[in-house]
Design a protein around this motif. Structure first.
Motif, PDB file in Angstrom:
ATOM      1  N   TYR A 200       0.847  -1.261  -0.074  1.00 43.70           N
ATOM      2  CA  TYR A 200       0.062  -0.038   0.069  1.00 43.70           C
ATOM      3  C   TYR A 200       0.838   1.191   0.001  1.00 43.70           C
ATOM      4  O   TYR A 200       0.704   2.351  -0.656  1.00 43.70           O
ATOM      5  CB  TYR A 200      -0.945  -0.095   1.062  1.00 43.70           C
ATOM      6  CG  TYR A 200      -2.395  -0.864   0.879  1.00 43.70           C
ATOM      7  CD1 TYR A 200      -3.018  -0.420  -0.111  1.00 43.70           C
ATOM      8  CD2 TYR A 200      -2.424  -1.995   1.358  1.00 43.70           C
ATOM      9  CE1 TYR A 200      -4.275  -1.036  -0.434  1.00 43.70           C
ATOM     10  CE2 TYR A 200      -3.869  -2.694   1.062  1.00 43.70           C
ATOM     11  CZ  TYR A 200      -4.657  -2.162   0.292  1.00 43.70           C
ATOM     12  OH  TYR A 200      -5.557  -3.083  -0.066  1.00 43.70           O
ATOM     13  N   ASP A 201       2.167   1.419   0.701  1.00 44.37           N
ATOM     14  CA  ASP A 201       2.685   2.350   0.553  1.00 44.37           C
ATOM     15  C   ASP A 201       3.498   2.509  -0.756  1.00 44.37           C
ATOM     16  O   ASP A 201       3.348   3.987  -1.263  1.00 44.37           O
ATOM     17  CB  ASP A 201       3.965   1.968   1.659  1.00 44.37           C
ATOM     18  CG  ASP A 201       3.706   2.339   3.071  1.00 44.37           C
ATOM     19  OD1 ASP A 201       2.479   2.725   3.270  1.00 44.37           O
ATOM     20  OD2 ASP A 201       4.503   2.114   3.911  1.00 44.37           O
ATOM     21  N   ASN A 202       3.602   1.569  -1.401  1.00 51.13           N
ATOM     22  CA  ASN A 202       4.299   1.490  -2.774  1.00 51.13           C
ATOM     23  C   ASN A 202       3.151   2.319  -3.691  1.00 51.13           C
ATOM     24  O   ASN A 202       3.471   3.033  -4.519  1.00 51.13           O
ATOM     25  CB  ASN A 202       4.785   0.503  -3.445  1.00 51.13           C
ATOM     26  CG  ASN A 202       5.339   0.201  -4.716  1.00 51.13           C
ATOM     27  OD1 ASN A 202       6.396   1.180  -4.758  1.00 51.13           O
ATOM     28  ND2 ASN A 202       4.854  -0.466  -5.709  1.00 51.13           N
ATOM     29  N   LEU A 203       1.889   1.701  -3.580  1.00 52.02           N
ATOM     30  CA  LEU A 203       0.703   2.244  -4.352  1.00 52.02           C
ATOM     31  C   LEU A 203       0.581   3.904  -4.089  1.00 52.02           C
ATOM     32  O   LEU A 203       0.366   4.574  -4.986  1.00 52.02           O
ATOM     33  CB  LEU A 203      -0.480   1.440  -3.948  1.00 52.02           C
ATOM     34  CG  LEU A 203      -0.773  -0.113  -4.513  1.00 52.02           C
ATOM     35  CD1 LEU A 203      -1.723  -0.510  -3.744  1.00 52.02           C
ATOM     36  CD2 LEU A 203      -0.513  -0.124  -6.077  1.00 52.02           C
ATOM     37  N   ASP A 204       0.484   4.026  -2.785  1.00 51.65           N
ATOM     38  CA  ASP A 204       0.671   5.398  -2.539  1.00 51.65           C
ATOM     39  C   ASP A 204       1.672   6.454  -3.252  1.00 51.65           C
ATOM     40  O   ASP A 204       1.519   7.420  -3.917  1.00 51.65           O
ATOM     41  CB  ASP A 204       0.837   5.840  -1.077  1.00 51.65           C
ATOM     42  CG  ASP A 204      -0.441   5.511  -0.425  1.00 51.65           C
ATOM     43  OD1 ASP A 204      -1.799   5.110  -0.943  1.00 51.65           O
ATOM     44  OD2 ASP A 204      -0.494   5.248   0.910  1.00 51.65           O
ATOM     45  N   ARG A 205       3.010   5.984  -3.119  1.00 52.41           N
ATOM     46  CA  ARG A 205       4.016   6.578  -3.904  1.00 52.41           C
ATOM     47  C   ARG A 205       3.659   6.657  -5.499  1.00 52.41           C
ATOM     48  O   ARG A 205       3.867   7.394  -6.042  1.00 52.41           O
ATOM     49  CB  ARG A 205       5.425   5.828  -3.364  1.00 52.41           C
ATOM     50  CG  ARG A 205       6.844   6.463  -4.215  1.00 52.41           C
ATOM     51  CD  ARG A 205       7.769   5.735  -3.610  1.00 52.41           C
ATOM     52  NE  ARG A 205       7.891   4.353  -3.275  1.00 52.41           N
ATOM     53  CZ  ARG A 205       7.583   3.734  -1.969  1.00 52.41           C
ATOM     54  NH1 ARG A 205       7.482   4.590  -1.022  1.00 52.41           N
ATOM     55  NH2 ARG A 205       7.590   2.320  -1.850  1.00 52.41           N
ATOM     56  N   MET A 206       3.457   5.417  -5.886  1.00 49.91           N
ATOM     57  CA  MET A 206       3.201   5.288  -7.503  1.00 49.91           C
ATOM     58  C   MET A 206       1.974   6.384  -7.847  1.00 49.91           C
ATOM     59  O   MET A 206       2.213   7.030  -8.788  1.00 49.91           O
ATOM     60  CB  MET A 206       2.734   3.818  -7.617  1.00 49.91           C
ATOM     61  CG  MET A 206       3.792   2.839  -7.850  1.00 49.91           C
ATOM     62  SD  MET A 206       3.287   1.315  -7.954  1.00 49.91           S
ATOM     63  CE  MET A 206       1.884   1.309  -9.067  1.00 49.91           C
ATOM     64  N   ARG A 207       0.975   6.495  -7.053  1.00 45.32           N
ATOM     65  CA  ARG A 207      -0.185   7.414  -7.522  1.00 45.32           C
ATOM     66  C   ARG A 207       0.412   8.988  -7.171  1.00 45.32           C
ATOM     67  O   ARG A 207       0.180   9.713  -7.811  1.00 45.32           O
ATOM     68  CB  ARG A 207      -1.119   7.075  -6.467  1.00 45.32           C
ATOM     69  CG  ARG A 207      -2.403   8.026  -6.924  1.00 45.32           C
ATOM     70  CD  ARG A 207      -3.205   8.071  -8.123  1.00 45.32           C
ATOM     71  NE  ARG A 207      -4.101   9.018  -8.306  1.00 45.32           N
ATOM     72  CZ  ARG A 207      -4.438   9.634  -9.378  1.00 45.32           C
ATOM     73  NH1 ARG A 207      -3.326   9.297 -10.418  1.00 45.32           N
ATOM     74  NH2 ARG A 207      -5.410  10.351  -9.473  1.00 45.32           N
ATOM     75  N   GLY A 208       1.252   9.079  -6.006  1.00 48.68           N
ATOM     76  CA  GLY A 208       1.871  10.474  -6.020  1.00 48.68           C
ATOM     77  C   GLY A 208       2.721  10.577  -7.352  1.00 48.68           C
ATOM     78  O   GLY A 208       2.512  11.904  -7.788  1.00 48.68           O
ATOM     79  N   VAL A 209       3.574   9.906  -7.693  1.00 45.54           N
ATOM     80  CA  VAL A 209       4.372  10.108  -9.034  1.00 45.54           C
ATOM     81  C   VAL A 209       3.547  10.345 -10.181  1.00 45.54           C
ATOM     82  O   VAL A 209       3.740  11.463 -10.910  1.00 45.54           O
ATOM     83  CB  VAL A 209       5.253   9.188  -9.190  1.00 45.54           C
ATOM     84  CG1 VAL A 209       6.059   8.944 -10.475  1.00 45.54           C
ATOM     85  CG2 VAL A 209       6.671   9.170  -8.077  1.00 45.54           C
TER      86      VAL A 209
END
Length: 147
Positions: free
Chosen positions: A46-55
């Motif tokens: 989920y942290d990675n999904l948040d980072r991907m969405r932010g980018v």
């Protein structure tokens, strides 16, 4: 020939389709028990999904930020209504800081505010062009003028 069932199953399950206990990934080691991720693995994903969405959001809005910077620059030069156009008198150089500008075009740039002005007619003089209309995200709308 008799094949023993995979523990916990009624049949022999090919190992290639079972979820391993650990998977090495670019975001770290993900751990599983009976195919279910542990809490740390779920949090990492989920942290990675948040980072991907932010980018993704950042990259999606780069064109809008560019158009807004152009709009502000044009306003500072007095181009604030649909009947005014910013006309370059020379080829563009890197000094202009345009996101997608090129150095082999004489630019004539105008901004339309359909909310403020309503439907607007744009006339292109004969022999002028080609020109392109883009929206506020630099997405193509229509070509105008002859090549």
């Amino acid at each position: 020939r008799s094949r023993s069932p995979t523990p916990g199953f009624n049949h022999k399950i090919p190992p290639s389709i079972l979820t391993p206990d650990e998977v090495q990934t670019s975001i770290g080691t993900l751990r599983f028990f009976d195919g279910m991720p542990d809490e740390a693995s779920v949090e990492a994903v989920y942290d990675n999904l948040d980072r991907m969405r932010g980018v993704e959001v950042f990259l999606d809005f780069v064109p809008l930020a560019s158009v807004e910077a152009m709009r502000r620059g044009m306003l500072s030069l007095g181009v604030h209504t649909a009947n005014k156009v910013l006309l370059f008198d020379n080829l563009m150089t890197s000094d202009s800081l345009f996101l997608t500008g090129n150095t082999d075009t004489i630019y004539a740039i105008g901004l339309l505010d359909l909310k403020r002005d309503g439907p607007t007619v744009v006339e292109i003089p004969p022999g002028a062009g080609p020109g392109t209309v883009n929206d506020a995200y630099f997405r193509f709308v229509v070509d105008m003028g002859g090549p």
